[in-house]
Design a protein around this motif. Structure first.
Motif, short mmCIF file in Angstrom:
data_model
loop_
_atom_site.label_atom_id
_atom_site.label_comp_id
_atom_site.label_asym_id
_atom_site.label_seq_id
_atom_site.Cartn_x
_atom_site.Cartn_y
_atom_site.Cartn_z
N GLU A 71 -30.56 26.28 -33.29
CA GLU A 71 -31.56 27.44 -33.08
C GLU A 71 -31.87 27.52 -35.15
OE1 GLU A 71 -30.30 26.49 -29.41
OE2 GLU A 71 -29.10 27.85 -31.46
N GLU A 72 -31.23 28.65 -35.97
CA GLU A 72 -30.71 28.70 -36.95
C GLU A 72 -31.66 27.68 -37.36
OE1 GLU A 72 -27.63 29.83 -40.04
OE2 GLU A 72 -27.21 30.24 -38.45
N GLN A 74 -33.65 25.45 -36.50
CA GLN A 74 -34.43 24.74 -36.33
C GLN A 74 -36.11 25.84 -37.16
OE1 GLN A 74 -34.25 25.05 -31.83
NE2 GLN A 74 -34.75 23.01 -32.04
N GLU A 75 -35.32 27.25 -36.81
CA GLU A 75 -35.78 27.32 -37.47
C GLU A 75 -36.62 27.87 -39.13
OE1 GLU A 75 -36.10 32.65 -38.64
OE2 GLU A 75 -34.43 31.98 -37.16
N ALA A 76 -35.32 27.33 -39.77
CA ALA A 76 -35.15 26.92 -40.90
C ALA A 76 -35.52 26.37 -41.65
CB ALA A 76 -33.79 26.98 -41.56
N GLU A 77 -35.84 24.79 -40.85
CA GLU A 77 -36.28 23.52 -40.85
C GLU A 77 -38.19 23.94 -40.65
OE1 GLU A 77 -36.04 20.60 -42.10
OE2 GLU A 77 -34.07 20.59 -42.69
N THR A 78 -38.53 24.95 -39.18
CA THR A 78 -39.40 25.68 -38.97
C THR A 78 -40.35 26.39 -39.58
OG1 THR A 78 -39.31 25.07 -36.15
CG2 THR A 78 -40.57 26.13 -37.84
N ASN A 79 -40.41 27.00 -40.90
CA ASN A 79 -40.10 27.77 -41.64
C ASN A 79 -40.43 27.08 -43.11
OD1 ASN A 79 -40.19 30.10 -40.56
ND2 ASN A 79 -38.50 30.63 -41.12
#
Length: 119
Positions: A71-72, A74-79
């Motif tokens: 999840e961490e 995914q969030e960094a890649e999405t940002n």
């Protein structure tokens, strides 16, 4: 997240996220079957992930453990995607995604629920 993982390293991590703590040889076997990778390639990528602090390896059996949650990452890649491609604008990304294809009534309802939950 401080750890930047490349696509090939994410393939290694995806095995750990999916299968849990496993020996390095399990990761190599999976990626040989799934992607046709040579065993040495996988071991090199595991070592790179270890140097970056994404994987911890222990004995016996070179057991590998993911130190960063999916999840961490995914969030960094999405940002990063939002910043790089959509000028940091979540609504531009959202509009681009919605404009790509026709959504079913169920998908639209699910998106409305997600937005409602944010309010």
């Amino acid at each position: 997240m401080d750890v930047k993982l490349f696509d090939s390293e994410l393939k290694v991590m995806s095995v750990l996220w999916r299968d849990g703590d496993v020996p390095a040889k399990h990761i190599a076997k999976q990626l040989t079957e799934e992607l046709g990778w040579n065993v040495n390639t996988t071991y090199t990528l595991i070592k790179r992930c270890m140097k970056k602090g994404a994987i911890e390896r222990s004995d016996p059996g070179f057991m590998c453990h993911a130190l960063v949650p999916k999840e961490e990452v995914q969030e960094a890649e999405t940002n990063e995607l939002i910043d790089k491609m959509y000028d940091g604008s979540v609504d531009k990304l959202f509009a681009a995604l919605l404009g790509r294809k026709k959504l079913s009534a169920a998908q639209i309802e699910k998106l409305k629920q997600i937005v409602d939950d944010l309010e």
